[in-house]
Design a protein around this motif. Structure first.
Motif, PDB file in Angstrom:
ATOM      1  N   SER A 251     -94.840  47.823   6.013  1.00  0.00           N
ATOM      2  CA  SER A 251     -93.545  48.657   6.062  1.00  0.00           C
ATOM      3  C   SER A 251     -92.678  48.167   6.188  1.00  0.00           C
ATOM      4  O   SER A 251     -91.289  48.735   7.048  1.00  0.00           O
ATOM      5  CB  SER A 251     -94.730  49.341   7.352  1.00  0.00           C
ATOM      6  N   ASP A 252     -92.008  47.294   6.130  1.00  0.00           N
ATOM      7  CA  ASP A 252     -91.372  46.404   6.684  1.00  0.00           C
ATOM      8  C   ASP A 252     -90.962  44.433   5.270  1.00  0.00           C
ATOM      9  O   ASP A 252     -90.259  44.084   5.978  1.00  0.00           O
ATOM     10  CB  ASP A 252     -91.200  45.382   7.613  1.00  0.00           C
ATOM     11  N   GLY A 253     -91.982  44.838   4.453  1.00  0.00           N
ATOM     12  CA  GLY A 253     -91.296  43.941   3.625  1.00  0.00           C
ATOM     13  C   GLY A 253     -92.472  43.700   2.708  1.00  0.00           C
ATOM     14  O   GLY A 253     -92.676  44.852   2.585  1.00  0.00           O
ATOM     15  N   TYR A 254     -92.638  42.249   2.191  1.00  0.00           N
ATOM     16  CA  TYR A 254     -93.962  42.265   1.043  1.00  0.00           C
ATOM     17  C   TYR A 254     -95.162  41.121   1.682  1.00  0.00           C
ATOM     18  O   TYR A 254     -94.943  40.383   2.790  1.00  0.00           O
ATOM     19  CB  TYR A 254     -92.964  42.093  -0.294  1.00  0.00           C
ATOM     20  N   ILE A 255     -96.300  41.182   1.227  1.00  0.00           N
ATOM     21  CA  ILE A 255     -96.807  40.272   1.222  1.00  0.00           C
ATOM     22  C   ILE A 255     -98.064  40.193  -0.092  1.00  0.00           C
ATOM     23  O   ILE A 255     -97.963  41.147  -0.758  1.00  0.00           O
ATOM     24  CB  ILE A 255     -98.278  40.909   2.266  1.00  0.00           C
ATOM     25  N   CYS A 256     -98.526  38.972  -0.338  1.00  0.00           N
ATOM     26  CA  CYS A 256     -99.424  39.117  -1.183  1.00  0.00           C
ATOM     27  C   CYS A 256    -100.692  38.865  -0.369  1.00  0.00           C
ATOM     28  O   CYS A 256    -101.182  37.947   0.272  1.00  0.00           O
ATOM     29  CB  CYS A 256     -99.502  37.054  -1.903  1.00  0.00           C
ATOM     30  N   ALA A 257    -101.390  39.316  -1.583  1.00  0.00           N
ATOM     31  CA  ALA A 257    -102.937  39.481  -1.281  1.00  0.00           C
ATOM     32  C   ALA A 257    -104.021  39.497  -2.553  1.00  0.00           C
ATOM     33  O   ALA A 257    -103.735  40.633  -3.293  1.00  0.00           O
ATOM     34  CB  ALA A 257    -103.370  40.407   0.207  1.00  0.00           C
ATOM     35  N   LEU A 258    -105.483  39.473  -2.438  1.00  0.00           N
ATOM     36  CA  LEU A 258    -106.266  39.394  -3.205  1.00  0.00           C
ATOM     37  C   LEU A 258    -107.979  39.802  -2.164  1.00  0.00           C
ATOM     38  O   LEU A 258    -108.103  38.671  -1.897  1.00  0.00           O
ATOM     39  CB  LEU A 258    -106.443  38.388  -4.760  1.00  0.00           C
ATOM     40  N   VAL A 259    -108.102  41.169  -2.927  1.00  0.00           N
ATOM     41  CA  VAL A 259    -109.770  41.774  -1.945  1.00  0.00           C
ATOM     42  C   VAL A 259    -110.425  41.060  -3.207  1.00  0.00           C
ATOM     43  O   VAL A 259    -110.115  42.225  -4.042  1.00  0.00           O
ATOM     44  CB  VAL A 259    -109.629  42.306  -0.751  1.00  0.00           C
ATOM     45  N   TYR A 260    -111.362  40.225  -3.840  1.00  0.00           N
ATOM     46  CA  TYR A 260    -111.907  40.413  -4.668  1.00  0.00           C
ATOM     47  C   TYR A 260    -113.109  40.310  -4.758  1.00  0.00           C
ATOM     48  O   TYR A 260    -113.697  41.371  -5.493  1.00  0.00           O
ATOM     49  CB  TYR A 260    -111.503  39.104  -5.319  1.00  0.00           C
ATOM     50  N   SER A 261    -114.093  39.735  -3.920  1.00  0.00           N
ATOM     51  CA  SER A 261    -115.319  39.836  -4.100  1.00  0.00           C
ATOM     52  C   SER A 261    -116.018  40.842  -3.337  1.00  0.00           C
ATOM     53  O   SER A 261    -116.069  41.448  -2.051  1.00  0.00           O
ATOM     54  CB  SER A 261    -115.997  38.310  -3.526  1.00  0.00           C
ATOM     55  N   PRO A 323    -107.914  36.483   1.645  1.00  0.00           N
ATOM     56  CA  PRO A 323    -107.125  35.658   0.728  1.00  0.00           C
ATOM     57  C   PRO A 323    -105.573  36.116   0.608  1.00  0.00           C
ATOM     58  O   PRO A 323    -105.729  37.514   0.684  1.00  0.00           O
ATOM     59  CB  PRO A 323    -107.033  34.935  -1.347  1.00  0.00           C
ATOM     60  N   HIS A 324    -104.548  35.344   0.921  1.00  0.00           N
ATOM     61  CA  HIS A 324    -103.554  35.996   1.639  1.00  0.00           C
ATOM     62  C   HIS A 324    -102.289  35.429   1.539  1.00  0.00           C
ATOM     63  O   HIS A 324    -102.588  33.633   1.757  1.00  0.00           O
ATOM     64  CB  HIS A 324    -102.786  37.214   3.002  1.00  0.00           C
ATOM     65  N   ALA A 325    -101.105  35.255   0.928  1.00  0.00           N
ATOM     66  CA  ALA A 325     -99.631  34.086   1.206  1.00  0.00           C
ATOM     67  C   ALA A 325     -98.499  35.294   1.782  1.00  0.00           C
ATOM     68  O   ALA A 325     -98.123  36.488   1.220  1.00  0.00           O
ATOM     69  CB  ALA A 325    -100.246  33.687   0.197  1.00  0.00           C
ATOM     70  N   PRO A 326     -97.161  35.025   1.747  1.00  0.00           N
ATOM     71  CA  PRO A 326     -96.026  35.384   2.032  1.00  0.00           C
ATOM     72  C   PRO A 326     -95.773  35.667   1.180  1.00  0.00           C
ATOM     73  O   PRO A 326     -95.753  34.393   0.022  1.00  0.00           O
ATOM     74  CB  PRO A 326     -95.379  34.424   3.261  1.00  0.00           C
ATOM     75  N   LEU A 327     -94.805  36.243   0.721  1.00  0.00           N
ATOM     76  CA  LEU A 327     -94.236  36.315  -1.065  1.00  0.00           C
ATOM     77  C   LEU A 327     -93.143  35.530  -0.679  1.00  0.00           C
ATOM     78  O   LEU A 327     -91.761  35.564  -0.153  1.00  0.00           O
ATOM     79  CB  LEU A 327     -93.734  37.620  -1.294  1.00  0.00           C
ATOM     80  N   HIS A 328     -92.375  34.706  -0.859  1.00  0.00           N
ATOM     81  CA  HIS A 328     -91.471  33.584  -1.178  1.00  0.00           C
ATOM     82  C   HIS A 328     -90.112  33.208  -2.109  1.00  0.00           C
ATOM     83  O   HIS A 328     -90.854  34.206  -2.907  1.00  0.00           O
ATOM     84  CB  HIS A 328     -92.016  31.599  -1.325  1.00  0.00           C
ATOM     85  N   ASP A 329     -89.287  33.479  -2.209  1.00  0.00           N
ATOM     86  CA  ASP A 329     -88.336  33.261  -2.586  1.00  0.00           C
ATOM     87  C   ASP A 329     -87.874  31.506  -3.096  1.00  0.00           C
ATOM     88  O   ASP A 329     -88.794  31.048  -2.479  1.00  0.00           O
ATOM     89  CB  ASP A 329     -86.846  34.152  -2.209  1.00  0.00           C
TER      90      ASP A 329
END
Length: 411
Positions: A251-261, A323-329
């Motif tokens: 709602s206010d930016g971006y995020i990296c995430a992978l829901v896998y198992s 697993p998740h992480a911020p979206l870096h520049d």
């Protein structure tokens, strides 16, 4: 051959201490490979033309001939300038190679043949030598001898086309992906050849072609249905090609995430109030169903991610152990607190360029750690010292300089 830090403290030698590498490479692919060998402790002698490695001249830079890309790819090396078109320059190179362990170049084969510096020429001088050629294309195919750069090899191995399937427009990767992947492959090929040499006493010629190396890299993911004879479907790994496999908008930016198992998915469903399987689309309910419906799954997930803020998702995913992480520049990557804590980006003092920050070796070793031992060299900085170590007399060095076969720009 123990290294010494700037503060005077003795540090352990790297695993390749005592090995000598003659480095006739330029731009990025070859220098990246030899930089790693240098990080591992090898004495890397960078043989440059009078103009120097072309990346020396790529901005930004503080002083001419010391561009940032050059500095990032040429630490732990010594530089000598030899004009190999002059007979005495070629003979000097052969003398250096006679006591070396590795000779590596990324010059096109026809040019090396004209200089009489092919594998047969060098192995005749030193039968224990590992002679590594980094080419655009294998020498037995119809593309042999063609010029090649990172962009061309990316295009030939379908990477821009794969991006275009997702975005609608083919684009190159904004990193020298082919150069660096092929450089890594060259490094491990050289190391394996050195193991063979040390077991048998035999040197050999090895060829690391860009096109074939990158084709193997890409097709490992994307052969898919064409893995079988006859094919059972088209090429392409559907998960990687899903249009919604990307950093997710919140709602206010971006995020990296992978829901896998299945475990991760069940934790995610509990957190968002969909613990009851009957409340979910059946395409979400098992790994088998999800892998058959990647486009639906990624589209559904991207819509869910828009319902909360980045901070809310970071907290929820952390609690669910997903697993998740911020979206870096680029700036936030360079300033990442984890990289700071592990010391990846190291500060060194260069004699002409002042304080430099270099992305150092990533692996940690308990006994013989790779490290930055020496600043990226100025053009020809070590020429006379390298020749003296190889047994050249002062008269021979002076004669090479008088013939302009050895060039020492510093003088």
């Amino acid at each position: 051959m123990t290294g010494r830090a700037q503060d005077g403290a003795t540090k352990p030698a790297g695993p390749l201490a005592g090995f000598k590498v003659i480095d006739l490479t330029s731009v990025m692919m070859g220098p990246y490979a030899t930089m790693i060998l240098g990080d591992y402790g090898a004495d890397v002698i960078k043989v440059e033309s009078p103009d120097g490695d072309v990346m020396r001249h790529a901005a930004p830079m503080r002083h001419p001939g010391m561009g940032a890309m050059y500095l990032q790819g040429n630490r732990n090396k010594r530089s000598i300038v030899l004009d190999l078109k002059k007979p005495s320059g070629r003979e000097a190179l052969l003398r250096l190679a006679s006591s070396a362990d590795v000779f590596v170049h990324n010059v096109r084969p026809a040019a090396m043949a004209r200089l009489k510096l092919g594998a047969d020429d060098l192995l005749a001088v030193n039968p224990r030598l590992v002679y590594a050629s980094l080419h655009g294309f294998g020498e037995t195919g119809p593309y042999a001898g063609r010029p090649a750069y990172d962009d061309l090899i990316q295009g030939l191995t379908a990477l821009p086309a794969l991006t275009g399937k997702i975005t609608g427009e083919p684009r190159y990767s904004p990193a020298t992906m082919a150069d660096r992947i092929v450089g890594l492959n060259a490094t491990h090929a050289i190391l394996a050849a050195l193991i063979h040499r040390d077991r048998t006493g035999e040197g050999q010629a090895i060829e690391i072609p860009m096109f074939e190396t990158m084709a193997q890299f890409v097709l490992g993911d994307h052969m898919a249905g064409r893995s079988f004879e006859p094919p059972i479907g088209p090429p392409g790994y559907s998960r990687l090609l899903s249009p919604d496999r990307r950093p997710y908008q919140t709602s206010d930016g971006y995020i990296c995430a992978l829901v896998y198992s299945d475990k991760q998915w069940n934790a995610f469903f509990r957190k968002i109030g969909l613990e009851n399987e009957a409340d979910r689309d059946p395409r979400l309910n098992s790994i088998s169903a999800r892998t058959r419906n990647y486009d639906f799954v990624y589209d559904w997930f991207s819509k869910v991610m828009k319902t909360r803020s980045t901070a809310e998702w970071m907290k929820l995913l952390e609690e669910a152990d997903i697993p998740h992480a911020p979206l870096h520049d680029l700036d936030s990557l360079i300033d990442d607190p984890h990289l700071a804590a592990v010391g990846l980006i190291q500060s060194i003092e260069h004699p002409t360029e002042g304080a430099l920050r270099l992305a150092g070796p990533a692996a940690t070793w308990s006994k013989t750690p790779p490290r930055i031992r020496h600043h990226p060299p100025r053009l020809g900085e070590h020429g006379e010292d390298i020749l003296r170590e190889a047994g050249f007399t002062e008269d021979e060095i002076a004669r090479l300089a008088a013939e302009e076969a050895l060039i020492n720009p510093a003088s």
